[in-house]
Design a protein around this motif. Structure first.
Motif, PDB file in Angstrom:
ATOM      1  N   VAL A 191       9.708   8.428   1.976  1.00 49.32           N
ATOM      2  CA  VAL A 191      10.611   9.331   2.039  1.00 49.32           C
ATOM      3  C   VAL A 191      10.079  10.630   2.746  1.00 49.32           C
ATOM      4  O   VAL A 191      10.794  11.227   3.379  1.00 49.32           O
ATOM      5  CB  VAL A 191      11.040   9.733   0.496  1.00 49.32           C
ATOM      6  CG1 VAL A 191      11.995  11.081   0.626  1.00 49.32           C
ATOM      7  CG2 VAL A 191      11.768   8.781  -0.118  1.00 49.32           C
ATOM      8  N   ALA A 192       8.826  11.007   2.625  1.00 47.08           N
ATOM      9  CA  ALA A 192       8.183  12.158   3.521  1.00 47.08           C
ATOM     10  C   ALA A 192       8.321  11.713   4.893  1.00 47.08           C
ATOM     11  O   ALA A 192       8.603  12.365   5.742  1.00 47.08           O
ATOM     12  CB  ALA A 192       6.803  11.952   2.968  1.00 47.08           C
ATOM     13  N   LEU A 193       8.258  10.385   5.153  1.00 43.51           N
ATOM     14  CA  LEU A 193       8.102   9.982   6.658  1.00 43.51           C
ATOM     15  C   LEU A 193       9.703   9.623   7.416  1.00 43.51           C
ATOM     16  O   LEU A 193       9.793  10.363   8.520  1.00 43.51           O
ATOM     17  CB  LEU A 193       7.388   8.504   6.825  1.00 43.51           C
ATOM     18  CG  LEU A 193       7.363   8.026   8.175  1.00 43.51           C
ATOM     19  CD1 LEU A 193       6.639   8.760   9.320  1.00 43.51           C
ATOM     20  CD2 LEU A 193       6.789   6.480   7.979  1.00 43.51           C
ATOM     21  N   LEU A 194      10.403   9.290   6.545  1.00 41.39           N
ATOM     22  CA  LEU A 194      11.861   8.876   7.079  1.00 41.39           C
ATOM     23  C   LEU A 194      12.748  10.021   6.577  1.00 41.39           C
ATOM     24  O   LEU A 194      13.976  10.003   7.122  1.00 41.39           O
ATOM     25  CB  LEU A 194      12.334   7.626   6.768  1.00 41.39           C
ATOM     26  CG  LEU A 194      11.244   6.496   7.036  1.00 41.39           C
ATOM     27  CD1 LEU A 194      11.696   5.286   6.422  1.00 41.39           C
ATOM     28  CD2 LEU A 194      11.201   6.313   8.372  1.00 41.39           C
ATOM     29  N   GLY A 195      12.622  10.695   5.668  1.00 39.02           N
ATOM     30  CA  GLY A 195      13.815  11.597   5.174  1.00 39.02           C
ATOM     31  C   GLY A 195      14.628  11.226   3.938  1.00 39.02           C
ATOM     32  O   GLY A 195      14.137  10.060   3.599  1.00 39.02           O
ATOM     33  N   SER A 196      15.578  11.740   3.591  1.00 37.77           N
ATOM     34  CA  SER A 196      16.355  11.006   2.487  1.00 37.77           C
ATOM     35  C   SER A 196      17.145   9.982   2.847  1.00 37.77           C
ATOM     36  O   SER A 196      17.654   9.913   4.053  1.00 37.77           O
ATOM     37  CB  SER A 196      17.557  12.299   2.148  1.00 37.77           C
ATOM     38  OG  SER A 196      16.668  13.343   1.678  1.00 37.77           O
ATOM     39  N   PRO A 197      17.247   8.875   2.072  1.00 38.51           N
ATOM     40  CA  PRO A 197      17.695   7.584   2.586  1.00 38.51           C
ATOM     41  C   PRO A 197      19.284   7.655   2.516  1.00 38.51           C
ATOM     42  O   PRO A 197      19.925   8.712   1.665  1.00 38.51           O
ATOM     43  CB  PRO A 197      17.408   6.820   1.494  1.00 38.51           C
ATOM     44  CG  PRO A 197      17.172   7.205   0.278  1.00 38.51           C
ATOM     45  CD  PRO A 197      16.693   8.797   0.876  1.00 38.51           C
ATOM     46  N   LYS A 225       0.638  -1.083   0.192  1.00 37.04           N
ATOM     47  CA  LYS A 225       0.036   0.091   0.129  1.00 37.04           C
ATOM     48  C   LYS A 225       0.868   1.347   0.227  1.00 37.04           C
ATOM     49  O   LYS A 225       0.553   2.399  -0.721  1.00 37.04           O
ATOM     50  CB  LYS A 225      -0.791  -0.063   1.102  1.00 37.04           C
ATOM     51  CG  LYS A 225      -1.797  -1.013   1.171  1.00 37.04           C
ATOM     52  CD  LYS A 225      -3.001  -0.784   2.097  1.00 37.04           C
ATOM     53  CE  LYS A 225      -3.813  -1.986   2.151  1.00 37.04           C
ATOM     54  NZ  LYS A 225      -5.033  -1.948   3.469  1.00 37.04           N
ATOM     55  N   SER A 226       1.746   1.210   0.828  1.00 34.69           N
ATOM     56  CA  SER A 226       2.678   2.593   0.955  1.00 34.69           C
ATOM     57  C   SER A 226       3.541   2.892  -0.193  1.00 34.69           C
ATOM     58  O   SER A 226       3.897   1.848  -0.948  1.00 34.69           O
ATOM     59  CB  SER A 226       3.599   2.427   2.068  1.00 34.69           C
ATOM     60  OG  SER A 226       2.903   2.254   3.450  1.00 34.69           O
ATOM     61  N   THR A 227       3.595   4.094  -0.652  1.00 34.82           N
ATOM     62  CA  THR A 227       4.545   4.307  -1.791  1.00 34.82           C
ATOM     63  C   THR A 227       5.835   4.979  -1.289  1.00 34.82           C
ATOM     64  O   THR A 227       6.313   5.168  -0.139  1.00 34.82           O
ATOM     65  CB  THR A 227       3.832   5.494  -2.476  1.00 34.82           C
ATOM     66  OG1 THR A 227       3.859   6.675  -1.815  1.00 34.82           O
ATOM     67  CG2 THR A 227       2.305   5.077  -2.938  1.00 34.82           C
ATOM     68  N   LEU A 228       6.750   5.018  -2.256  1.00 32.08           N
ATOM     69  CA  LEU A 228       8.086   5.299  -2.325  1.00 32.08           C
ATOM     70  C   LEU A 228       8.189   6.909  -1.630  1.00 32.08           C
ATOM     71  O   LEU A 228       8.701   7.217  -0.782  1.00 32.08           O
ATOM     72  CB  LEU A 228       8.762   5.522  -3.580  1.00 32.08           C
ATOM     73  CG  LEU A 228      10.406   5.904  -3.576  1.00 32.08           C
ATOM     74  CD1 LEU A 228      11.166   4.960  -2.728  1.00 32.08           C
ATOM     75  CD2 LEU A 228      10.615   6.199  -4.946  1.00 32.08           C
ATOM     76  N   ALA A 229       7.204   7.780  -2.325  1.00 29.45           N
ATOM     77  CA  ALA A 229       7.077   8.970  -1.810  1.00 29.45           C
ATOM     78  C   ALA A 229       6.487   9.200  -0.353  1.00 29.45           C
ATOM     79  O   ALA A 229       7.135   9.931   0.565  1.00 29.45           O
ATOM     80  CB  ALA A 229       6.115   9.958  -2.675  1.00 29.45           C
ATOM     81  N   GLU A 230       5.611   8.233   0.037  1.00 26.33           N
ATOM     82  CA  GLU A 230       5.271   8.197   1.369  1.00 26.33           C
ATOM     83  C   GLU A 230       6.334   7.870   2.408  1.00 26.33           C
ATOM     84  O   GLU A 230       6.501   8.569   3.447  1.00 26.33           O
ATOM     85  CB  GLU A 230       4.067   7.361   1.769  1.00 26.33           C
ATOM     86  CG  GLU A 230       2.705   7.959   1.111  1.00 26.33           C
ATOM     87  CD  GLU A 230       1.757   6.666   1.032  1.00 26.33           C
ATOM     88  OE1 GLU A 230       0.759   6.964   0.729  1.00 26.33           O
ATOM     89  OE2 GLU A 230       2.096   5.549   1.008  1.00 26.33           O
TER      90      GLU A 230
END
Length: 138
Positions: A38-44, A31-36
């Motif tokens: 990155v928004a939650l965790l920040g830049s990898p 369900k979760s997307t890549l954009a979600e």
């Protein structure tokens, strides 16, 4: 007092990643997307694209907390140190950007000890001086 601010600054700067076991519970496989993410965790810390178009994001998290005994003269050399917690999150996304799975690996509070001052095993050399005729004497 100077030591206090040095230790305090190191403790604040240590944990920069937003990844933690708690934050990963907000993501759902399928369900979760890549954009979600990155928004939650920040830049990898690492972002790898695989030959099939899948992406693997890796986050490294570390935090350290000084022990109160570090601020007591002489006691810090015996019982002082830091409590360090570190971990790594791996998130795999399908080519369409949907989360396939995620994982967390980490350790709970590794204790790092103060080791005192460095002592050189070498003897100090005598200072060299120049003589009036331009030669070096020891």
């Amino acid at each position: 007092m100077r030591r206090f601010w040095t230790v305090a600054a190191a403790a604040v700067l240590a944990g920069c990643s937003g990844a933690s076991p708690e934050s990963l519970t907000q993501l759902q496989s399928g369900k979760s997307t890549l954009a979600e993410a990155v928004a939650l965790l920040g830049s990898p810390d690492r972002d790898e694209t695989l030959p099939d178009g899948s992406r693997m994001l890796t986050y490294v998290a570390q935090s350290s907390h000084t022990r109160p005994v570090n601020f007591i003269p002489m006691a810090s050399h015996i019982w002082g140190g830091w409590n360090v917690k570190s971990g790594e999150a791996g998130l795999m996304f399908s080519p369409d950007g949907t989360l396939r799975f995620h994982s967390w690996s980490g350790n709970d509070y590794l204790q790092m000890r103060n080791m005192g001052q460095a002592i050189s095993p070498y003897t100090a050399k005598a200072p060299q001086t120049n003589t009036p005729d331009g030669k070096v004497s020891e």
